[in-house]
Write a protein that holds these residues in place. Sequence first.
Motif, PDB file in Angstrom:
ATOM      1  N   GLU A   5       0.823  -1.206   0.000  1.00  0.00           N
ATOM      2  CA  GLU A   5       0.000   0.000   0.000  1.00  0.00           C
ATOM      3  C   GLU A   5       0.859   1.259   0.000  1.00  0.00           C
ATOM      4  OE1 GLU A   5      -2.857  -0.169   3.103  1.00  0.00           O
ATOM      5  OE2 GLU A   5      -3.894  -1.916   2.293  1.00  0.00           O
ATOM      6  N   THR A   6       2.058   1.165   0.588  1.00  0.00           N
ATOM      7  CA  THR A   6       2.969   2.308   0.574  1.00  0.00           C
ATOM      8  C   THR A   6       3.370   2.648  -0.855  1.00  0.00           C
ATOM      9  OG1 THR A   6       3.829   1.681   2.739  1.00  0.00           O
ATOM     10  CG2 THR A   6       5.173   3.200   1.433  1.00  0.00           C
ATOM     11  N   LEU A   7       3.637   1.619  -1.660  1.00  0.00           N
ATOM     12  CA  LEU A   7       3.998   1.849  -3.055  1.00  0.00           C
ATOM     13  C   LEU A   7       2.837   2.450  -3.830  1.00  0.00           C
ATOM     14  CD1 LEU A   7       6.023  -1.401  -3.856  1.00  0.00           C
ATOM     15  CD2 LEU A   7       6.926   0.894  -3.536  1.00  0.00           C
ATOM     16  N   ILE A   8       1.624   2.010  -3.537  1.00  0.00           N
ATOM     17  CA  ILE A   8       0.453   2.566  -4.222  1.00  0.00           C
ATOM     18  C   ILE A   8       0.307   4.044  -3.896  1.00  0.00           C
ATOM     19  CG2 ILE A   8      -2.059   2.465  -4.393  1.00  0.00           C
ATOM     20  CD1 ILE A   8      -1.882  -0.529  -3.995  1.00  0.00           C
ATOM     21  N   ARG A   9       0.601   4.426  -2.650  1.00  0.00           N
ATOM     22  CA  ARG A   9       0.556   5.845  -2.287  1.00  0.00           C
ATOM     23  C   ARG A   9       1.597   6.633  -3.084  1.00  0.00           C
ATOM     24  NH1 ARG A   9      -0.592   3.818   3.000  1.00  0.00           N
ATOM     25  NH2 ARG A   9       1.616   3.850   3.557  1.00  0.00           N
ATOM     26  N   GLN A  10       2.763   6.022  -3.321  1.00  0.00           N
ATOM     27  CA  GLN A  10       3.778   6.679  -4.138  1.00  0.00           C
ATOM     28  C   GLN A  10       3.295   6.846  -5.578  1.00  0.00           C
ATOM     29  OE1 GLN A  10       7.899   5.325  -3.698  1.00  0.00           O
ATOM     30  NE2 GLN A  10       7.316   4.227  -1.859  1.00  0.00           N
ATOM     31  N   VAL A  11       2.597   5.827  -6.105  1.00  0.00           N
ATOM     32  CA  VAL A  11       2.034   5.920  -7.451  1.00  0.00           C
ATOM     33  C   VAL A  11       1.078   7.104  -7.540  1.00  0.00           C
ATOM     34  CG1 VAL A  11       0.480   4.798  -9.091  1.00  0.00           C
ATOM     35  CG2 VAL A  11       2.332   3.493  -8.051  1.00  0.00           C
ATOM     36  N   LYS A  12       0.201   7.248  -6.569  1.00  0.00           N
ATOM     37  CA  LYS A  12      -0.765   8.352  -6.579  1.00  0.00           C
ATOM     38  C   LYS A  12      -0.053   9.704  -6.577  1.00  0.00           C
ATOM     39  CE  LYS A  12      -4.215   5.662  -4.015  1.00  0.00           C
ATOM     40  NZ  LYS A  12      -4.967   5.554  -2.749  1.00  0.00           N
ATOM     41  N   LYS A  13       1.016   9.793  -5.781  1.00  0.00           N
ATOM     42  CA  LYS A  13       1.762  11.049  -5.711  1.00  0.00           C
ATOM     43  C   LYS A  13       2.388  11.375  -7.064  1.00  0.00           C
ATOM     44  CE  LYS A  13       3.357  14.538  -3.371  1.00  0.00           C
ATOM     45  NZ  LYS A  13       2.430  15.565  -2.816  1.00  0.00           N
ATOM     46  N   LEU A  14       2.947  10.376  -7.729  1.00  0.00           N
ATOM     47  CA  LEU A  14       3.548  10.597  -9.044  1.00  0.00           C
ATOM     48  C   LEU A  14       2.492  10.991 -10.081  1.00  0.00           C
ATOM     49  CD1 LEU A  14       6.132   7.661  -9.121  1.00  0.00           C
ATOM     50  CD2 LEU A  14       6.615  10.091  -8.856  1.00  0.00           C
ATOM     51  N   PHE A  15       1.285  10.441  -9.959  1.00  0.00           N
ATOM     52  CA  PHE A  15       0.199  10.833 -10.855  1.00  0.00           C
ATOM     53  C   PHE A  15      -0.165  12.302 -10.642  1.00  0.00           C
ATOM     54  CE2 PHE A  15      -0.392   6.550 -12.206  1.00  0.00           C
ATOM     55  CZ  PHE A  15      -1.200   6.606 -13.325  1.00  0.00           C
ATOM     56  N   GLU A  16      -0.189  12.751  -9.388  1.00  0.00           N
ATOM     57  CA  GLU A  16      -0.481  14.152  -9.098  1.00  0.00           C
ATOM     58  C   GLU A  16       0.543  15.062  -9.764  1.00  0.00           C
ATOM     59  OE1 GLU A  16      -0.540  14.420  -4.880  1.00  0.00           O
ATOM     60  OE2 GLU A  16      -2.404  13.265  -4.641  1.00  0.00           O
ATOM     61  N   GLU A  17       1.821  14.649  -9.703  1.00  0.00           N
ATOM     62  CA  GLU A  17       2.880  15.460 -10.295  1.00  0.00           C
ATOM     63  C   GLU A  17       2.806  15.456 -11.816  1.00  0.00           C
ATOM     64  OE1 GLU A  17       6.470  13.844  -8.727  1.00  0.00           O
ATOM     65  OE2 GLU A  17       6.052  14.452  -6.657  1.00  0.00           O
ATOM     66  N   LYS A  18       2.515  14.292 -12.398  1.00  0.00           N
ATOM     67  CA  LYS A  18       2.499  14.193 -13.861  1.00  0.00           C
ATOM     68  C   LYS A  18       1.322  14.943 -14.465  1.00  0.00           C
ATOM     69  CE  LYS A  18       2.886  11.055 -17.758  1.00  0.00           C
ATOM     70  NZ  LYS A  18       3.389   9.774 -18.251  1.00  0.00           N
ATOM     71  N   THR A  19       0.152  14.837 -13.862  1.00  0.00           N
ATOM     72  CA  THR A  19      -1.027  15.520 -14.411  1.00  0.00           C
ATOM     73  C   THR A  19      -1.049  16.999 -14.084  1.00  0.00           C
ATOM     74  OG1 THR A  19      -2.348  14.992 -12.441  1.00  0.00           O
ATOM     75  CG2 THR A  19      -2.408  13.408 -14.278  1.00  0.00           C
ATOM     76  N   GLY A  20      -0.442  17.369 -12.946  1.00  0.00           N
ATOM     77  CA  GLY A  20      -0.502  18.763 -12.517  1.00  0.00           C
ATOM     78  C   GLY A  20      -1.869  19.177 -12.022  1.00  0.00           C
ATOM     79  N   TRP A  21      -2.691  18.212 -11.618  1.00  0.00           N
ATOM     80  CA  TRP A  21      -4.067  18.500 -11.204  1.00  0.00           C
ATOM     81  C   TRP A  21      -4.206  18.732  -9.707  1.00  0.00           C
ATOM     82  CZ3 TRP A  21      -6.772  13.956 -14.270  1.00  0.00           C
ATOM     83  CH2 TRP A  21      -6.643  14.217 -15.637  1.00  0.00           C
ATOM     84  N   GLY A  22      -3.102  18.802  -8.986  1.00  0.00           N
ATOM     85  CA  GLY A  22      -3.185  19.012  -7.551  1.00  0.00           C
ATOM     86  C   GLY A  22      -3.445  17.726  -6.795  1.00  0.00           C
ATOM     87  N   GLU A  23      -3.757  17.853  -5.505  1.00  0.00           N
ATOM     88  CA  GLU A  23      -3.957  16.693  -4.648  1.00  0.00           C
ATOM     89  C   GLU A  23      -5.119  15.845  -5.156  1.00  0.00           C
ATOM     90  OE1 GLU A  23      -4.366  17.777  -0.599  1.00  0.00           O
ATOM     91  OE2 GLU A  23      -2.411  18.772  -0.484  1.00  0.00           O
ATOM     92  N   ASN A  71       0.211  -2.804 -13.342  1.00  0.00           N
ATOM     93  CA  ASN A  71       1.145  -2.727 -14.467  1.00  0.00           C
ATOM     94  C   ASN A  71       0.826  -1.528 -15.360  1.00  0.00           C
ATOM     95  OD1 ASN A  71       2.627  -4.982 -13.737  1.00  0.00           O
ATOM     96  ND2 ASN A  71       1.504  -6.380 -15.063  1.00  0.00           N
ATOM     97  N   THR A  72      -0.465  -1.324 -15.643  1.00  0.00           N
ATOM     98  CA  THR A  72      -0.870  -0.228 -16.521  1.00  0.00           C
ATOM     99  C   THR A  72      -0.572   1.126 -15.890  1.00  0.00           C
ATOM    100  OG1 THR A  72      -2.643  -1.627 -17.396  1.00  0.00           O
ATOM    101  CG2 THR A  72      -2.801   0.744 -17.830  1.00  0.00           C
ATOM    102  N   LEU A  73      -0.868   1.275 -14.602  1.00  0.00           N
ATOM    103  CA  LEU A  73      -0.612   2.544 -13.916  1.00  0.00           C
ATOM    104  C   LEU A  73       0.866   2.905 -13.946  1.00  0.00           C
ATOM    105  CD1 LEU A  73      -2.950   2.160 -10.795  1.00  0.00           C
ATOM    106  CD2 LEU A  73      -3.320   3.630 -12.777  1.00  0.00           C
ATOM    107  N   THR A  74       1.723   1.928 -13.678  1.00  0.00           N
ATOM    108  CA  THR A  74       3.158   2.212 -13.640  1.00  0.00           C
ATOM    109  C   THR A  74       3.738   2.382 -15.043  1.00  0.00           C
ATOM    110  OG1 THR A  74       3.509  -0.183 -13.383  1.00  0.00           O
ATOM    111  CG2 THR A  74       3.600   1.156 -11.401  1.00  0.00           C
ATOM    112  N   GLN A  75       3.160   1.710 -16.040  1.00  0.00           N
ATOM    113  CA  GLN A  75       3.599   1.944 -17.419  1.00  0.00           C
ATOM    114  C   GLN A  75       3.282   3.369 -17.854  1.00  0.00           C
ATOM    115  OE1 GLN A  75       1.627  -1.230 -19.520  1.00  0.00           O
ATOM    116  NE2 GLN A  75       3.015  -2.788 -18.723  1.00  0.00           N
TER     117      GLN A  75
END
Length: 459
Positions: A5-23, A71-75
């Motif tokens: 679950e810690t890694l999934i939280r990291q994925v979410k954080k990276l998505f926030e940074e990539k999209t620029g949509w905020g929290e 796999n899709t999220l991290t790709q």
Amino acid sequence: MQTDETLIRQVKKLFEEKTGWGESENWTNQDFLQLSELIRDQTGVTLSHVTLKRVWGKVKYDSLPNTHTLNTLTQFLGYDNWRDFSVQHSPTTSHNPAATAPNPNIGPTAETPSSNTNFTTTTPNPNTGPAAAPPKPLRKKLWLLTPLVIILLVLLYLKGQQPPPQPRDYAFSSKKAVTSGLPNSVVFDYDATRSPDDSVVIQQSWDTTRRIKVSKNDHQHTSVYYYPDFYHATLQVHNHVVKTHNLLIQSNGWLPLVEQDPVPVYFKKEEAIHNGKMSISADQIRQKNIQLQPSPPTVMFSNVRDFGEIYSDHFVFETSLKNDYAEGSSICQLSRVYLLCEGTAIWVPLCSKGCISTVDLFFTYFYTSGKREDLSNFGVNFNDYVKLRIESDSGKAKIWVNDNLAYTVKRHIIRSKIIGIMYRFQGTGSLDYVSLSNDKVSYRENFDDPHPLLSNPQP
């Protein structure tokens, strides 16, 4: 594969940074719809917005995401797969001496003789001795079942290890019943005989509700499109998009309609053009047996066509419009002006001044809402026509309302061809004129000529 679950939280954080949509805690349903489209465009795999909302905890779901989803999220983030992401982001496991130290509370094992061992026969413990073993007939049945269980487990493992379907093994194309105009039936031709499953999926567009399972042994399927737009049709095999193509459903000029599922109520253009304006009155709506209260309908004016070489990163758009209905639950007079693009869109909201918290703005892949930002400049008085102007150039855009700068889109704008202009009014509304231009295209509609001006000036 263990899911952390810690890694999934990291994925979410990276998505926030990539999209620029905020929290992501503040993301809306529309954000997840758009994110599903972004993931599909980059990875070729469709994850529904519902699946994404489950991963982000917006929908109650007790299970952890499956490997395909991870796999899709991290790709999308640039990694080979979830394992690659896990290896690169997992902290190094430290040596824990306690893990190998003997437990002082555990004595000699059953195979280790004690120094006080004697050979006196004792009564077996009914809970630990031979009496605890299954009866012989049952043990015989268990031995017979064991090979079958092993075979089943091997088959399940092999199924999970199947390579993804290869696009070269499949074919997918379509043809429209009419060149332009609505409704429009589309015939999909496909070859999916090499699918590992008995059925495959044809999805009409990004909307995951517009999908149908079809037999892998058939070769045609038809669908009806009721709204003009740019669609992204896909053939999906074993949860993988193997083939995709674009589908432009043109409106054959301006199309007035009242939205209704599944079939909208169409009006003729001649019914909507009056004295140099395009509008549908409340009386005209009632004549179609459509109620305006307690839930007002949505009126749409749409023109989807090939406007020429004009793109979202370089254009000037100007229009004058009015929302004509403010009764009952339409008090907010919610209105949107759209520029439809290939694979994305632009929309600008307008509403009564007291309702700016309810609106949102979208510009290719940039999104904001009145919940997270002050959009009060889009609150207007619809007693008069409102002038809206959008200028996009060099990857940025400015939006004026009644000649006042209302908003600046500072983030980079995705370049995409503009293929449509659309208006949506809560209740009903009117248009005075529409203009769309750049250095190659000039389109203007005054609604007083059945043949609007569309020219191609030289730069």
